[in-house]
Enzyme design. Structure first.
Site, PDB file in Angstrom:
ATOM      1  N   ASP A 154       9.400   2.532   1.475  1.00 53.73           N
ATOM      2  CA  ASP A 154       7.603   3.629   2.450  1.00 53.73           C
ATOM      3  C   ASP A 154       8.216   2.987   3.309  1.00 53.73           C
ATOM      4  O   ASP A 154       7.799   1.366   4.011  1.00 53.73           O
ATOM      5  CB  ASP A 154       6.986   2.993   1.249  1.00 53.73           C
ATOM      6  CG  ASP A 154       5.663   3.510   2.113  1.00 53.73           C
ATOM      7  OD1 ASP A 154       5.441   3.843   2.907  1.00 53.73           O
ATOM      8  OD2 ASP A 154       4.300   2.953   0.885  1.00 53.73           O
ATOM      9  N   LYS A 208       2.647   9.466   8.446  1.00 53.18           N
ATOM     10  CA  LYS A 208       1.652   9.068   9.902  1.00 53.18           C
ATOM     11  C   LYS A 208       2.611   9.666  10.766  1.00 53.18           C
ATOM     12  O   LYS A 208       1.750  10.582  11.581  1.00 53.18           O
ATOM     13  CB  LYS A 208       1.679   7.585   9.663  1.00 53.18           C
ATOM     14  CG  LYS A 208       0.859   6.991   8.446  1.00 53.18           C
ATOM     15  CD  LYS A 208       0.458   5.477   8.732  1.00 53.18           C
ATOM     16  CE  LYS A 208      -0.286   4.402   7.570  1.00 53.18           C
ATOM     17  NZ  LYS A 208      -1.801   5.016   7.847  1.00 53.18           N
ATOM     18  N   PHE A 242       1.041  -1.172   0.236  1.00 54.19           N
ATOM     19  CA  PHE A 242       0.072   0.167  -0.080  1.00 54.19           C
ATOM     20  C   PHE A 242       0.213   1.435  -0.246  1.00 54.19           C
ATOM     21  O   PHE A 242       1.553   1.722   1.287  1.00 54.19           O
ATOM     22  CB  PHE A 242      -0.924   0.239   1.509  1.00 54.19           C
ATOM     23  CG  PHE A 242      -1.580   0.821   1.194  1.00 54.19           C
ATOM     24  CD1 PHE A 242      -2.936   1.458   0.236  1.00 54.19           C
ATOM     25  CD2 PHE A 242      -1.775   2.589   1.250  1.00 54.19           C
ATOM     26  CE1 PHE A 242      -4.198   1.672   0.026  1.00 54.19           C
ATOM     27  CE2 PHE A 242      -2.057   3.561   1.500  1.00 54.19           C
ATOM     28  CZ  PHE A 242      -3.755   3.354   0.756  1.00 54.19           C
TER      29      PHE A 242
HETATM   30  C1  LIG Z   1       3.285   2.602   3.974  1.00 51.53           C
HETATM   31  C2  LIG Z   1       2.707   2.852   3.175  1.00 51.53           C
HETATM   32  N1  LIG Z   1       2.013   4.257   2.625  1.00 51.53           N
HETATM   33  C3  LIG Z   1       1.678   4.725   2.013  1.00 51.53           C
HETATM   34  C4  LIG Z   1       0.390   5.139   2.989  1.00 51.53           C
HETATM   35  C5  LIG Z   1      -0.431   6.793   2.264  1.00 51.53           C
HETATM   36  O1  LIG Z   1      -0.340   7.352   2.834  1.00 51.53           O
HETATM   37  P1  LIG Z   1      -1.256   8.987   3.228  1.00 51.53           P
HETATM   38  O2  LIG Z   1      -2.775   8.179   3.282  1.00 51.53           O
HETATM   39  O3  LIG Z   1      -0.757  10.020   4.128  1.00 51.53           O
HETATM   40  O4  LIG Z   1      -1.088   9.634   1.728  1.00 51.53           O
HETATM   41  C6  LIG Z   1      -0.132   4.555   4.063  1.00 51.53           C
HETATM   42  C7  LIG Z   1      -1.580   4.867   4.749  1.00 51.53           C
HETATM   43  O5  LIG Z   1      -1.844   4.161   5.065  1.00 51.53           O
HETATM   44  C8  LIG Z   1       0.617   3.387   3.794  1.00 51.53           C
HETATM   45  O6  LIG Z   1       0.894   2.752   4.962  1.00 51.53           O
END
Ligand SMILES: Cc1ncc(COP(=O)(O)O)c(C=O)c1O
Length: 395
Positions: free
Chosen positions: A220, A249, A135
């Site tokens: 990420d 986050k 994700f």
């Molecule tokens: C690993 C990861 N990357 C990216 C995101 C996306 O972040 P945002 O919702 O702040 O755009 C998330 C959100 O859950 C995530 O868990």
């Protein structure tokens, strides 16, 4: 009393299936609804409230900065932004920072940086390899990077230049790599995909492959970073350094911020290549600086390891009693409990009824991601509720 859910459905786009609870206040690991009922929060704003709700150091930093300078154009220097970038660099293996507002925006920046690097150093290579069950966010490009058909299908055609391959399989990355590849993009462990933990040597093997091919490794760490897994950044636990890392986050402990960090040799953006009006906003940067400084100065990583292990042991202890638990997995305070059938939603509702907030990450899996400052008492309280909820759902 105002019927907030009714007003919500009248005025807000229906993009999320809400839990029937309207939150009005939070403090530490606890939140309250409009009738004054208290809940223990093991969702933590989706792994965001790292210091819990309304931590005094964050509230103070926000209030002070809001009174002083709320927003400035990025044409000008602003001090909170520079202080935060310095703290991030001094405590990571990366050298330069770009600040934005969310995880998806940080990842977009990471892919743009990798493509720019590809144009300048890899004969125009632009493709990014990412994995199934990952994700990476909700923008169109990040939907293409996110290897989950349910997020991709409604939006085809997706932007070109993304390949999804099996997670935890180095051979899949090797076979997908061509002279068009500029980067591999991975979560050190997959959060939204169900808390999937790769084999110990996976990240090291990916790192070695990227080095061999001269391509970039983007980690990420939007969910795993800022101590969630028990180290300031999860890459430390795998003995691997990324070329680019993204955060969001937990970085602002509740204030919206995203960050893209890169090694010096990869930091190839020139003026005008990338930007963001609110990126590096003084108030969010002050909140993130206060959060990160508190986390470092107070060994929050140590607390996450200790309390996380205690929670994990408690949950693993349930496995003998409740045979329908098929797996308990996680790192630090990012933990999933998997069942042999789709009972996560009904367990979530029972826990809610008993005053505990948990997340249904998959139909058969619950996820726990409480604030990083919780103690043993709060874990004990959560375990009692979970025990009761599980006792009522034998199948
Ligand atoms: C690993 C990861 N990357 C990216 C995101 C996306 O972040 P945002 O919702 O702040 O755009 C998330 C959100 O859950 C995530 O868990």
């Amino acid at each position: 009393m105002t019927n907030w859910p009714e007003l919500d459905s009248k005025y807000i786009m229906h993009t999320v299936v809400r839990v029937p609870l309207t939150l009005v206040r939070g403090e530490g690991a606890r939140v309250w609804d409009e009738s004054g009922r208290e809940y223990l929060d093991f969702v933590g704003g989706w792994a965001v409230n790292s210091l819990g709700h309304c931590h005094p150091v964050v509230v103070e930093a926000v209030a002070e900065q809001a009174r002083t300078l709320m927003q400035a154009s990025n044409q000008f220097y602003t001090i909170p932004q520079i202080r935060l970038a310095e703290l991030l660099v001094k405590n990571s293996c990366l050298d330069k920072v770009f600040l934005g507002n969310s995880g998806a925006e940080a990842n977009e920046g990471a892919v743009k940086l990798a493509r720019r690097y590809g144009q300048l150093n890899l004969n125009g290579a632009y493709e990014v390899i990412s994995t199934f069950s990952s994700f990476h966010g909700r923008t169109l490009s990040m939907v293409a990077a996110t290897g989950q058909p349910k997020f991709q299908k409604p939006y085809v055609p997706l932007p070109a230049g993304f390949l999804n391959v099996e997670y935890n399989n180095i051979e899949a990355i090797k076979s997908a790599t061509t002279d068009k590849t500029c980067a591999v993009m991975l979560e050190p462990l997959q959060g939204e995909g169900g808390v999937n933990i790769p084999d110990d040597n996976y990240l090291a093997e990916v790192r070695e492959w990227c080095d061999q091919k001269g391509i970039l490794l983007i980690l990420d760490e939007i969910q795993t970073g800022v101590c969630r897994t028990g180290a300031l950044f999860a890459y430390e636990q795998y003995g691997v350094e990324p070329d680019i890392m993204t955060l969001a986050k937990g970085l602002g402990s509740g204030m919206p911020i995203g960050a893209l960090l890169a090694k010096d040799r990869v930091s190839v953006f020139a003026p005008g290549d990338h930007g963001s009006t609110f990126g590096g906003n003084p108030v969010t940067c002050a909140a993130a600086y206060a959060t990160l400084k508190y986390i470092i100065d107070n060994d929050i990583a140590g607390n996450v390891r200790k309390v996380g292990q205690y929670l994990m042991e408690g949950l693993k202890g349930f496995r003998d009693k409740f045979q329908f638990i098929t797996d308990v997995r996680g790192r630090g305070l990012l933990i999933a409990v998997e069942f042999d059938s789709d009972i996560a939603q009904s367990l979530l509702m029972t826990c809610l009824d008993k005053g505990l907030l948990v997340n249904r990450v998959k139909p058969d899996t619950l996820r726990l991601m409480p604030p990083l400052i919780i103690g043993y008492d709060e874990v004990d309280q959560a375990l009692v509720v979970l025990d009761e909820a599980l006792s009522g759902s034998g199948n």
